[in-house]
Design a protein around this motif. Structure first.
Motif, PDB file in Angstrom:
ATOM      1  N   GLY A 231       0.641  -1.240  -0.022  1.00 30.06           N
ATOM      2  CA  GLY A 231       0.192  -0.288   0.359  1.00 30.06           C
ATOM      3  C   GLY A 231       0.874   0.995  -0.253  1.00 30.06           C
ATOM      4  O   GLY A 231      -0.113   2.274  -0.290  1.00 30.06           O
ATOM      5  N   PHE A 232       2.260   0.944  -0.070  1.00 26.33           N
ATOM      6  CA  PHE A 232       3.157   2.701  -0.542  1.00 26.33           C
ATOM      7  C   PHE A 232       3.248   2.889  -1.765  1.00 26.33           C
ATOM      8  O   PHE A 232       3.361   1.399  -2.288  1.00 26.33           O
ATOM      9  N   PRO A 233       3.793   3.905  -1.746  1.00 26.55           N
ATOM     10  CA  PRO A 233       4.849   4.015  -3.115  1.00 26.55           C
ATOM     11  C   PRO A 233       5.459   3.311  -3.243  1.00 26.55           C
ATOM     12  O   PRO A 233       6.357   2.633  -2.224  1.00 26.55           O
ATOM     13  N   MET A 234       5.864   2.961  -4.707  1.00 26.66           N
ATOM     14  CA  MET A 234       7.277   2.230  -3.855  1.00 26.66           C
ATOM     15  C   MET A 234       8.808   2.784  -4.320  1.00 26.66           C
ATOM     16  O   MET A 234       8.857   4.270  -4.329  1.00 26.66           O
ATOM     17  N   SER A 235       9.378   2.178  -3.780  1.00 32.93           N
ATOM     18  CA  SER A 235      11.109   2.816  -3.358  1.00 32.93           C
ATOM     19  C   SER A 235      11.966   2.246  -4.273  1.00 32.93           C
ATOM     20  O   SER A 235      11.681   1.179  -5.334  1.00 32.93           O
ATOM     21  N   ILE A 236      12.786   2.485  -4.126  1.00 33.70           N
ATOM     22  CA  ILE A 236      14.044   2.183  -4.663  1.00 33.70           C
ATOM     23  C   ILE A 236      14.227   0.453  -3.796  1.00 33.70           C
ATOM     24  O   ILE A 236      14.229   0.198  -2.833  1.00 33.70           O
ATOM     25  N   ASP A 237      15.082  -0.369  -4.992  1.00 33.10           N
ATOM     26  CA  ASP A 237      15.810  -1.876  -3.961  1.00 33.10           C
ATOM     27  C   ASP A 237      16.594  -1.832  -3.583  1.00 33.10           C
ATOM     28  O   ASP A 237      17.981  -1.997  -4.117  1.00 33.10           O
ATOM     29  N   ALA A 238      16.839  -1.139  -1.964  1.00 32.02           N
ATOM     30  CA  ALA A 238      17.778  -1.238  -1.721  1.00 32.02           C
ATOM     31  C   ALA A 238      17.663  -1.141   0.271  1.00 32.02           C
ATOM     32  O   ALA A 238      16.265  -0.325   0.854  1.00 32.02           O
ATOM     33  N   ASN A 239      18.717  -1.653   0.510  1.00 35.10           N
ATOM     34  CA  ASN A 239      18.177  -2.792   2.257  1.00 35.10           C
ATOM     35  C   ASN A 239      18.703  -1.329   2.389  1.00 35.10           C
ATOM     36  O   ASN A 239      18.391  -0.922   3.864  1.00 35.10           O
ATOM     37  N   ALA A 240      20.564  -0.604   2.418  1.00 34.65           N
ATOM     38  CA  ALA A 240      20.892   0.496   3.044  1.00 34.65           C
ATOM     39  C   ALA A 240      21.402   0.894   2.166  1.00 34.65           C
ATOM     40  O   ALA A 240      22.015   0.822   0.632  1.00 34.65           O
ATOM     41  N   HIS A 241      21.931   2.180   2.850  1.00 29.48           N
ATOM     42  CA  HIS A 241      22.582   3.274   2.091  1.00 29.48           C
ATOM     43  C   HIS A 241      23.536   3.055   1.058  1.00 29.48           C
ATOM     44  O   HIS A 241      23.687   3.440  -0.344  1.00 29.48           O
ATOM     45  N   LYS A 242      24.642   2.494   1.877  1.00 32.27           N
ATOM     46  CA  LYS A 242      25.355   1.712   0.929  1.00 32.27           C
ATOM     47  C   LYS A 242      25.237   0.593  -0.573  1.00 32.27           C
ATOM     48  O   LYS A 242      25.775   0.407  -1.054  1.00 32.27           O
ATOM     49  N   GLU A 243      24.243   0.465  -0.572  1.00 28.82           N
ATOM     50  CA  GLU A 243      23.866  -0.017  -1.232  1.00 28.82           C
ATOM     51  C   GLU A 243      23.350   0.206  -2.787  1.00 28.82           C
ATOM     52  O   GLU A 243      22.948   0.135  -3.604  1.00 28.82           O
TER      53      GLU A 243
ATOM     54  N   ILE B 143      24.321   8.060  -6.571  1.00 32.29           N
ATOM     55  CA  ILE B 143      22.516   8.960  -5.558  1.00 32.29           C
ATOM     56  C   ILE B 143      23.355   9.126  -4.722  1.00 32.29           C
ATOM     57  O   ILE B 143      22.047   9.183  -3.266  1.00 32.29           O
ATOM     58  N   GLN B 144      24.296   8.293  -3.640  1.00 30.63           N
ATOM     59  CA  GLN B 144      24.690   7.987  -2.774  1.00 30.63           C
ATOM     60  C   GLN B 144      25.068   9.482  -2.116  1.00 30.63           C
ATOM     61  O   GLN B 144      25.397  10.332  -2.678  1.00 30.63           O
ATOM     62  N   PHE B 145      24.688   9.482  -0.561  1.00 31.76           N
ATOM     63  CA  PHE B 145      25.459  10.806   0.273  1.00 31.76           C
ATOM     64  C   PHE B 145      27.070  11.297  -0.591  1.00 31.76           C
ATOM     65  O   PHE B 145      27.794  10.117  -0.325  1.00 31.76           O
ATOM     66  N   ASP B 146      27.990  12.011  -1.148  1.00 31.31           N
ATOM     67  CA  ASP B 146      28.815  12.037  -1.090  1.00 31.31           C
ATOM     68  C   ASP B 146      29.959  12.036   0.111  1.00 31.31           C
ATOM     69  O   ASP B 146      28.804  12.474   1.485  1.00 31.31           O
ATOM     70  N   SER B 147      30.520  12.192   0.493  1.00 28.32           N
ATOM     71  CA  SER B 147      30.985  12.374   1.827  1.00 28.32           C
ATOM     72  C   SER B 147      31.071  13.805   2.545  1.00 28.32           C
ATOM     73  O   SER B 147      30.401  13.717   4.156  1.00 28.32           O
ATOM     74  N   GLU B 148      30.910  14.809   1.928  1.00 27.21           N
ATOM     75  CA  GLU B 148      30.330  15.893   2.779  1.00 27.21           C
ATOM     76  C   GLU B 148      29.003  15.922   3.084  1.00 27.21           C
ATOM     77  O   GLU B 148      28.853  16.153   4.393  1.00 27.21           O
ATOM     78  N   LYS B 149      27.935  15.259   2.370  1.00 26.36           N
ATOM     79  CA  LYS B 149      26.695  15.820   2.879  1.00 26.36           C
ATOM     80  C   LYS B 149      26.453  14.473   3.748  1.00 26.36           C
ATOM     81  O   LYS B 149      25.307  14.969   4.205  1.00 26.36           O
ATOM     82  N   GLY B 150      27.081  13.464   4.428  1.00 26.65           N
ATOM     83  CA  GLY B 150      27.229  12.250   4.652  1.00 26.65           C
ATOM     84  C   GLY B 150      26.876  13.041   6.291  1.00 26.65           C
ATOM     85  O   GLY B 150      26.293  12.258   6.835  1.00 26.65           O
ATOM     86  N   VAL B 151      28.374  13.218   5.892  1.00 27.91           N
ATOM     87  CA  VAL B 151      29.079  14.018   7.521  1.00 27.91           C
ATOM     88  C   VAL B 151      27.498  15.339   7.482  1.00 27.91           C
ATOM     89  O   VAL B 151      27.588  15.237   8.737  1.00 27.91           O
ATOM     90  N   ASP B 152      26.684  15.818   7.105  1.00 23.21           N
ATOM     91  CA  ASP B 152      25.815  16.948   7.548  1.00 23.21           C
ATOM     92  C   ASP B 152      24.658  16.028   8.010  1.00 23.21           C
ATOM     93  O   ASP B 152      24.729  16.404   9.242  1.00 23.21           O
ATOM     94  N   PHE B 153      24.540  14.865   7.117  1.00 17.90           N
ATOM     95  CA  PHE B 153      23.481  14.261   8.014  1.00 17.90           C
ATOM     96  C   PHE B 153      23.966  13.435   9.482  1.00 17.90           C
ATOM     97  O   PHE B 153      23.127  13.817  10.960  1.00 17.90           O
ATOM     98  N   VAL B 154      25.101  13.041   9.965  1.00 19.74           N
ATOM     99  CA  VAL B 154      25.327  12.735  10.867  1.00 19.74           C
ATOM    100  C   VAL B 154      24.882  14.336  12.507  1.00 19.74           C
ATOM    101  O   VAL B 154      25.157  13.281  13.324  1.00 19.74           O
ATOM    102  N   LEU B 155      26.184  14.973  11.822  1.00 16.22           N
ATOM    103  CA  LEU B 155      25.892  15.974  12.376  1.00 16.22           C
ATOM    104  C   LEU B 155      24.565  17.026  12.394  1.00 16.22           C
ATOM    105  O   LEU B 155      24.160  17.583  14.018  1.00 16.22           O
ATOM    106  N   ASN B 156      23.596  16.899  11.772  1.00 15.10           N
ATOM    107  CA  ASN B 156      22.605  17.420  11.999  1.00 15.10           C
ATOM    108  C   ASN B 156      21.732  16.564  12.967  1.00 15.10           C
ATOM    109  O   ASN B 156      20.645  16.989  13.415  1.00 15.10           O
TER     110      ASN B 156
ATOM    111  N   THR C 253      17.875  13.263  -2.808  1.00 17.34           N
ATOM    112  CA  THR C 253      15.833  12.307  -2.319  1.00 17.34           C
ATOM    113  C   THR C 253      15.985  10.706  -1.569  1.00 17.34           C
ATOM    114  O   THR C 253      15.766  10.402  -0.790  1.00 17.34           O
ATOM    115  N   ILE C 254      16.836  10.274  -3.002  1.00 17.37           N
ATOM    116  CA  ILE C 254      16.625   8.358  -2.485  1.00 17.37           C
ATOM    117  C   ILE C 254      17.536   8.261  -1.190  1.00 17.37           C
ATOM    118  O   ILE C 254      16.987   7.623  -0.582  1.00 17.37           O
ATOM    119  N   ALA C 255      18.770   8.616  -1.272  1.00 20.01           N
ATOM    120  CA  ALA C 255      19.377   8.931  -0.169  1.00 20.01           C
ATOM    121  C   ALA C 255      18.939   9.032   1.121  1.00 20.01           C
ATOM    122  O   ALA C 255      19.392   8.520   1.320  1.00 20.01           O
TER     123      ALA C 255
END
Length: 617
Positions: A151-163, A168-181, A404-406
Motif C-alpha cells: 500500500g506504499f508508493p514503490m521505493s528503490i530496491d536497496a536495504n541500506a544506503h551503501k547498496e 545517488i549516495q550522499f557524497d562524503s560531505e553530505k553524509g557528514v552533514d546528516f550525522v552532524l544534523n 532524495t533517494i539517499a
C-alpha cells in the motif's frame, strides 16, 4: 597533426579526487582517437577541485565530436573519482562541453554526450540512438522498484544506503552533514536526557518547556510564551508546519453535534452558528484518518493513546482563526464529550493538545513523509529508469531529486524502520505510522499535488475571505514562478503537442510513475501519458514544486531553489530562462521580507531564498 585540448574538472566533494589512471577516447563523426592516458609527469592530476588540461593528438580530423569515453584504471587501491565535466577544444578553436557530474567507480568506462539536450526523435546518428538505449538499459538494471510495505508508493530496491548506486549516495560531505544534523538535533532537544519522557507520562508543563529551553530565537520564544492561547492554536492551521488540514465548513457534520447555544458566547457577529456557517466564517479540521490507527505499544510497561479529533474553528471579527469546539473521537456519545472554550481552563487546554498531537502524527507521516519524501522518490526512480542524461527533462528535474533517494533510504534504515527513532519517540511508532501511510494512499490523488487546486479543494482560495494565510499566498506565487520557468523550458524543446506525443521517453517516464511507482492505483488518477505541452508543464511543475517548495513549507531549508551549480544544460536559451527564473525568485524573496518586517510571527518558509532545491533532509 591535429590536436585536441581536453580539460577535465574534478569535483569539490571530500575524496572526489583520485590517484588512479584516467584514459580518454574521443569519438567523432569521422573517426575516433586512440585511448590516451591523461597524465602530466611529476604533477598531481585529478585532485579535489582541480581543473586540468591535456593534449590529445590524432592522425586526422575526427569531425564533430559525438562522445567522450572516460576509463579509470586502478593504480594502487580502488579510488573513486567524481568528474564534473570535460571540455574539448577542437583544432578549429571551438569548445564542446560534456557534462558528467557523476562518480567513476571500479575499472569501468563511461561514455559522455555533449551538453546539448535532445529529444529521442531528434537523434540523427545511429551512435546517438545506441548510446541512449544502452544508458537506459544499464540504469534499469540498477534502479529497480521495490515495495517497502503493502500500500506504499514503490521505493528503490536497496536495504541500506551503501547498496545504492554510487551516483545517488550522499557524497562524503553530505553524509557528514546528516550525522552532524542528527547529533545536533539530539543535543538541542535533550533527547538523550529526556528519552524516557517520550515513553512515559509527563508530570507537568515544565517538562515540555525544558525540552525546548535551548532553542533560542525570536519566533520560538514568542510561541513558547503564547502556545496555550487560542489565537496561537488557530494560527498554526494557517501558517504552522502542517497548514493543509483546515477546510471551509459548509455544514456542521452529524458526527460533531455542536449547537448554537453551546458556542454562542464565542460568536462575535450576533449570528447563530448556522448563520456563521452560511456566512463562510466556520472552518473545520477533521482527523478521521487517525481513527483505528494503532498506538505505540513497543514498551509493554507504558500505555500510549491516540485521538482522532474533529475541531471546529471560527474566523472572528479580527480575521483570526479561533478554536470553537473539539471532539476527540469520531463517534459522538456520552463517553466522547465536546470540549469548549468555556470549559475548565485545563480541560480546554488538554483538548487542544490532543488536536495538536493528532496534527503532529498526520504532519510527520502523511504531509511530510508521504506527500513530499516518498512521492519525490517515485519521480526520481522513474527519471533514472526512463530518461537518459541527454533528455531535457532529465536535465531539468535532476537537481530537484538530488539526494532524495539517499535520504529516504537512510530513513528506512534508521528512522521509520522497526526499532528506529519513530518507535522510540512517536505515538504511532511500532506500526501505526505504516497504517497512516496506507490509509492516506487511498485518498492520495495527482490533482492534490497541484498547489492551487489543493487550496481550492479546501475552500480556502479567497484572500479576501481568509487573509493572513501566507502559506497559500506565498505558495501560489512560487507555484506560478516555477510554472512560468517550466513553460519556457518546455517551449524550447517541444514546438508542438505532436512533438510531445512522439517523445517515447517522456511518455515512458510518466507511465512508470503511475504504473509502477504508484502501483497503478485507479483512484490516484496519475496520468499514464501526456498529450499536450500544457499537461507536461503542469506535470513538471508538480515535480519541482513538490520536491522544493512544498517540502520547505512542511520541513526546513538548506540548498536553494533556482540555484543550479551542476550545469547540465549548456544551451543559451535555457540559461537565459534560468536567469529570468532566479531574478523573479529574488524579487519574491524581497517582497516576502518586506511583508514580514515588524511581524511577531513572520512567515518565511516559502520565501524562495529559504526553499531547498530538493528533498534532501
Amino acid at each position: 597533426m591535429p590536436s585536441y585540448t581536453v580539460t577535465v574538472a574534478t569535483g569539490n566533494q571530500w575524496f572526489a579526487g583520485t590517484d588512479d589512471y584516467i584514459y580518454i577516447t574521443l569519438v567523432g563523426t569521422e573517426g575516433c582517437s586512440d585511448k590516451t592516458l591523461l597524465d602530466k609527469p611529476l604533477y598531481n592530476d585529478f585532485e579535489r577541485g582541480a581543473v586540468d588540461s591535456y593534449d590529445v593528438n590524432v592522425g586526422e580530423s575526427l569531425g564533430e565530436i559525438e562522445l567522450v569515453k572516460i576509463e579509470k584504471k586502478k593504480y594502487w587501491v580502488q579510488d573513486d573519482w567524481y568528474c564534473r565535466y570535460i571540455t574539448v577544444k577542437t583544432p578549429a578553436g571551438d569548445y564542446v562541453e560534456f557534462p558528467c557530474f557523476r562518480w567513476l567507480v571500479d575499472d569501468k568506462e563511461v561514455a559522455l554526450r555533449d551538453g546539448k539536450a535532445r529529444l529521442p526523435q531528434n537523434e540523427k546518428t545511429s551512435l546517438g540512438k545506441q548510446h541512449r538505449r544502452k544508458e537506459l538499459e544499464t540504469r534499469q538494471k540498477i534502479y529497480r522498484w521495490k515495495e517497502w510495505h503493502p500500500g506504499f508508493p514503490m521505493s528503490i530496491d536497496a536495504n541500506a544506503h551503501k547498496e545504492l548506486p554510487r551516483d545517488i549516495q550522499f557524497d562524503s560531505e553530505k553524509g557528514v552533514d546528516f550525522v552532524l544534523n542528527y547529533s545536533k538535533a539530539i543535543e538541542n532537544l535533550y533527547v538523550n536526557q529526556f528519552m524516557h519522557m517520550f515513553q512515559s507520562s509527563w508530570g507537568d508543563f515544565g517538562d515540555f518547556e525544558r525540552i525546548f529551553v535551548r532553542i533560542k530565537n525570536t519566533i520560538s520564544e514568542y510561541v513558547m510564551e503564547h502556545w496555550k492561547e487560542d489565537f496561537m492554536f488557530g494560527y498554526q492551521f494557517l501558517n504552522g508546519c502542517n497548514p493543509v488540514t483546515m477546510q471551509k465548513c459548509t455544514k456542521i457534520p452529524d458526527k460533531l453535534p455542536v449547537t448554537s447555544d453551546m458556542v454562542q458566547d464565542c460568536l462575535e457577529r450576533e449570528l447563530t452558528l448556522e448563520e456563521e456557517v452560511k456566512a463562510g466564517n466556520i472552518y473545520i479540521a477533521d482527523y478521521d484518518i487517525m481513527e483505528d490507527v494503532s498506538p505505540n505499544a513497543t514498551d509493554p510497561c507504558t500505555m500510549q493513546y491516540l485521538a482522532a479529533p474533529v475541531c471546529l474553528l471560527y474566523k472572528n471579527t479580527q480575521n483570526k482563526i479561533m478554536p470553537l469546539a473539539v471532539q476527540l473521537h469520531q463517534t459522538p456519545g456520552e463517553d466522547n464529550p465536546i470540549f469548549l472554550p468555556s470549559d475548565d481552563k485545563y480541560d480546554w487546554l488538554l483538548a487542544k493538545m490532543w488536536v495538536r498531537s493528532a496534527d503532529f502524527h498526520v504532519h510527520q507521516t502523511v504531509t511530510h513523509l508521504l506527500r513530499t519524501h516518498l512521492i519525490s522518490e517515485v519521480f526520481g526512480i522513474a527519471m533514472f529508469r526512463q530518461l537518459p542524461a541527454v533528455h531535457p527533462v532529465y536535465k531539468l528535474i535532476l537537481p530537484h531529486i538530488r539526494f532524495t533517494i539517499a535520504i529516504n533510504t537512510k530513513a528506512r534504515e534508521q528512522l521509520i524502520c522497526e526499532c528506529g527513532l519513530f518507535d522510540k519517540a512517536n505515538g504511532t511508532g511500532g506500526g501505526g505510522h505504516v497504517q497512516l501511510v496506507q490509509k492516506a494512499m487511498k485518498k492520495f490523488t495527482y490533482k492534490s499535488l497541484i498547489f492551487p487546486e489543493s487550496i481550492k479543494s479546501r475552500g480556502l482560495e479567497s484572500q479576501e475571505d481568509l487573509p493572513y494565510y501566507y502559506y497559500r499566498d506565498d505558495g501560489n506565487k512560487v507555484w506560478e514562478l516555477v510554472k512560468s520557468f517550466v513553460k519556457d523550458v518546455v517551449g524550447i524543446y517541444y514546438d508542438s503537442d505532436e512533438t510531445l506525443q512522439k517523445d517515447v521517453e517522456i511518455q515512458a517516464f510518466v507511465k512508470d510513475v503511475c504504473s509502477f511507482g504508484m502501483q497503478d492505483l485507479d483512484y490516484c488518477e496519475f496520468p499514464k501519458s501526456l498529450k499536450t505541452r500544457e499537461e507536461l508543464t503542469e506535470y513538471l511543475t508538480i515535480v519541482i514544486f513538490t520536491t522544493s517548495a512544498q517540502h520547505a513549507a512542511v520541513n526546513f531549508g538548506q540548498l536553494f531553489l533556482g540555484m543550479y551549480p551542476d550545469e547540465h544544460f549548456t544551451e543559451k536559451p535555457v540559461k537565459m530562462a534560468m536567469e529570468t527564473f532566479r531574478k523573479k525568485l529574488s524579487e519574491l524573496s524581497r517582497e516576502i521580507k518586506a511583508r514580514n518586517e515588524g511581524k511577531k510571527l513572520p512567515y518565511y518558509y516559502l520565501s524562495p531564498d529559504r526553499i531547498p532545491n530538493s528533498v534532501a533532509v
